[in-house]
Design an enzyme around this catalytic site. Structure first.
Site, PDB file in Angstrom:
ATOM      1  N   SER A 191      39.470  45.657  51.054  1.00  0.00           N
ATOM      2  CA  SER A 191      40.027  45.059  52.276  1.00  0.00           C
ATOM      3  C   SER A 191      41.494  45.446  52.472  1.00  0.00           C
ATOM      4  O   SER A 191      41.947  45.598  53.613  1.00  0.00           O
ATOM      5  CB  SER A 191      39.847  43.535  52.277  1.00  0.00           C
ATOM      6  OG  SER A 191      40.724  42.929  51.360  1.00  0.00           O
ATOM      7  N   ARG A 224      41.511  58.245  29.464  1.00  0.00           N
ATOM      8  CA  ARG A 224      42.278  57.818  30.642  1.00  0.00           C
ATOM      9  C   ARG A 224      43.077  59.004  31.199  1.00  0.00           C
ATOM     10  O   ARG A 224      43.164  59.218  32.404  1.00  0.00           O
ATOM     11  CB  ARG A 224      43.235  56.713  30.183  1.00  0.00           C
ATOM     12  CG  ARG A 224      43.619  55.739  31.238  1.00  0.00           C
ATOM     13  CD  ARG A 224      43.834  54.354  30.644  1.00  0.00           C
ATOM     14  NE  ARG A 224      44.855  54.312  29.623  1.00  0.00           N
ATOM     15  CZ  ARG A 224      46.155  54.109  29.856  1.00  0.00           C
ATOM     16  NH1 ARG A 224      46.596  53.941  31.076  1.00  0.00           N
ATOM     17  NH2 ARG A 224      47.014  54.063  28.864  1.00  0.00           N
ATOM     18  N   ARG A 270      42.620  49.692  37.288  1.00  0.00           N
ATOM     19  CA  ARG A 270      42.908  50.464  36.073  1.00  0.00           C
ATOM     20  C   ARG A 270      44.410  50.594  35.892  1.00  0.00           C
ATOM     21  O   ARG A 270      45.141  50.700  36.880  1.00  0.00           O
ATOM     22  CB  ARG A 270      42.352  51.890  36.189  1.00  0.00           C
ATOM     23  CG  ARG A 270      40.887  51.954  36.043  1.00  0.00           C
ATOM     24  CD  ARG A 270      40.392  53.377  36.081  1.00  0.00           C
ATOM     25  NE  ARG A 270      38.948  53.359  36.053  1.00  0.00           N
ATOM     26  CZ  ARG A 270      38.219  53.218  34.958  1.00  0.00           C
ATOM     27  NH1 ARG A 270      38.801  53.133  33.788  1.00  0.00           N
ATOM     28  NH2 ARG A 270      36.912  53.174  35.025  1.00  0.00           N
ATOM     29  N   LEU A 299      47.356  52.966  35.045  1.00  0.00           N
ATOM     30  CA  LEU A 299      47.498  54.418  35.166  1.00  0.00           C
ATOM     31  C   LEU A 299      48.142  55.001  33.909  1.00  0.00           C
ATOM     32  O   LEU A 299      48.979  54.360  33.274  1.00  0.00           O
ATOM     33  CB  LEU A 299      48.361  54.765  36.382  1.00  0.00           C
ATOM     34  CG  LEU A 299      47.888  54.228  37.734  1.00  0.00           C
ATOM     35  CD1 LEU A 299      48.770  54.795  38.846  1.00  0.00           C
ATOM     36  CD2 LEU A 299      46.434  54.532  38.000  1.00  0.00           C
ATOM     37  N   HIS A 331      49.495  43.002  44.325  1.00  0.00           N
ATOM     38  CA  HIS A 331      48.973  42.067  43.313  1.00  0.00           C
ATOM     39  C   HIS A 331      49.019  40.647  43.888  1.00  0.00           C
ATOM     40  O   HIS A 331      50.020  40.262  44.508  1.00  0.00           O
ATOM     41  CB  HIS A 331      49.815  42.171  42.034  1.00  0.00           C
ATOM     42  CG  HIS A 331      49.293  41.313  40.944  1.00  0.00           C
ATOM     43  ND1 HIS A 331      48.181  41.654  40.188  1.00  0.00           N
ATOM     44  CD2 HIS A 331      49.692  40.088  40.497  1.00  0.00           C
ATOM     45  CE1 HIS A 331      47.941  40.691  39.322  1.00  0.00           C
ATOM     46  NE2 HIS A 331      48.842  39.728  39.489  1.00  0.00           N
TER      47      HIS A 331
HETATM   48  C1  GAR Z   1      43.323  42.026  45.926  1.00  0.00           C
HETATM   49  O1  GAR Z   1      43.499  40.625  45.920  1.00  0.00           O
HETATM   50  C2  GAR Z   1      44.410  42.707  45.120  1.00  0.00           C
HETATM   51  O2  GAR Z   1      45.662  42.105  45.248  1.00  0.00           O
HETATM   52  C3  GAR Z   1      43.874  42.532  43.708  1.00  0.00           C
HETATM   53  O3  GAR Z   1      42.495  42.800  43.833  1.00  0.00           O
HETATM   54  C4  GAR Z   1      42.069  42.418  45.141  1.00  0.00           C
HETATM   55  C5  GAR Z   1      41.366  43.599  45.763  1.00  0.00           C
HETATM   56  O4  GAR Z   1      40.815  43.265  47.007  1.00  0.00           O
HETATM   57  N1  GAR Z   1      44.519  43.430  42.804  1.00  0.00           N
HETATM   58  C6  GAR Z   1      44.861  43.107  41.562  1.00  0.00           C
HETATM   59  O5  GAR Z   1      44.591  42.040  41.046  1.00  0.00           O
HETATM   60  C7  GAR Z   1      45.621  44.193  40.813  1.00  0.00           C
HETATM   61  N2  GAR Z   1      46.135  43.707  39.589  1.00  0.00           N
HETATM   62  P1  GAR Z   1      40.448  44.385  48.054  1.00  0.00           P
HETATM   63  O6  GAR Z   1      39.584  45.384  47.296  1.00  0.00           O
HETATM   64  O7  GAR Z   1      39.677  43.673  49.104  1.00  0.00           O
HETATM   65  O8  GAR Z   1      41.736  44.997  48.547  1.00  0.00           O
END
Ligand code: GAR
Length: 198
Positions: A19, A71, A97, A99, A115
């Site tokens: 999203s 990785r 992941r 990096l 985040h």
């Molecule tokens: C989002 O809430 C993003 O902030 C989080 O995963 C979700 C992905 O949603 N990311 C993390 O937690 C990174 N550490 P999306 O695929 O709908 O963008």
């Protein structure tokens, strides 16, 4: 029509729903992120739902799975895909992941991540659950540059989201996600502007 030299080429890396990727792609289309193009969406998961959303928008998609590789080997393939497409900015959008230096060294200062917490609080997985379990009264989201640490690079921008007494992980996550979509587009526009005057 060829790109004007001012057009910055963005690659978005996803692992799932995508999203935030959609929010960035739509912000580019609307002109909220000016002088930019989403050149490719790369997923490390073949079944990531976001791949279809990217296809629907006519954006190239690549699946680069890690498989049995290290990785570094995995990231090396991603770096070649980025280099072949002359990518200016890499946006991690739910790319789950850490990096390796293979990728970070080539794109240092040009990789952003979003985040769902006010970093440095609650890095890693399940940030919204962590915030609720700690009894935090406010959380939010952060866009930061990516370095070798987990959710630890320099912060570009943050937005607060209040936590209500009766919040569940689901409704807190949904409220934070709305802010993520706005914040990420604003942060990408700001970062591209800085890159273009360097
Ligand atoms: C989002 O809430 C993003 O902030 C989080 O995963 C979700 C992905 O949603 N990311 C993390 O937690 C990174 N550490 P999306 O695929 O709908 O963008």
């Amino acid at each position: 029509m060829p790109n004007s030299p001012a057009t910055k080429r963005i690659a978005i890396l996803i692992s799932g729903r995508g999203s935030n990727m959609v929010a960035l792609a739509d912000a580019v289309r609307r002109g909220t992120i000016p002088n930019a193009e989403v050149a490719t969406v790369i997923s490390d998961k073949r079944d990531a739902a976001g791949l279809e959303s990217a296809n629907e928008r006519g954006i190239e998609t690549l699946v680069i799975e890690r498989g049995a590789r290290t990785r570094q080997e995995h990231d090396r393939e991603i770096v070649s895909a980025l280099a072949a497409r002359q990518i200016d900015l890499v946006c991690l959008a739910g790319y789950m992941r850490v990096l390796s230096s293979e990728l970070i060294n080539d794109y240092r200062g040009r990789i952003l991540n979003i985040h769902p917490s006010l970093l440095p609080a609650f890095p890693g997985l399940d940030a919204q659950r962590q915030a609720l379990e700690h009894g935090a009264k406010v959380s939010g989201c952060t866009v930061h540059f990516v370095d070798e640490t987990l959710d630890g690079g320099p912060i570009v921008t943050q937005r607060e989201v209040p936590i209500h007494e009766d919040d569940t992980v689901e409704n807190l996550s949904a409220r934070i996600l709305i802010e993520e979509h706005r914040l990420y587009a604003a942060a990408v526009a700001k970062t591209l502007k800085k890159l273009s005057i360097k």
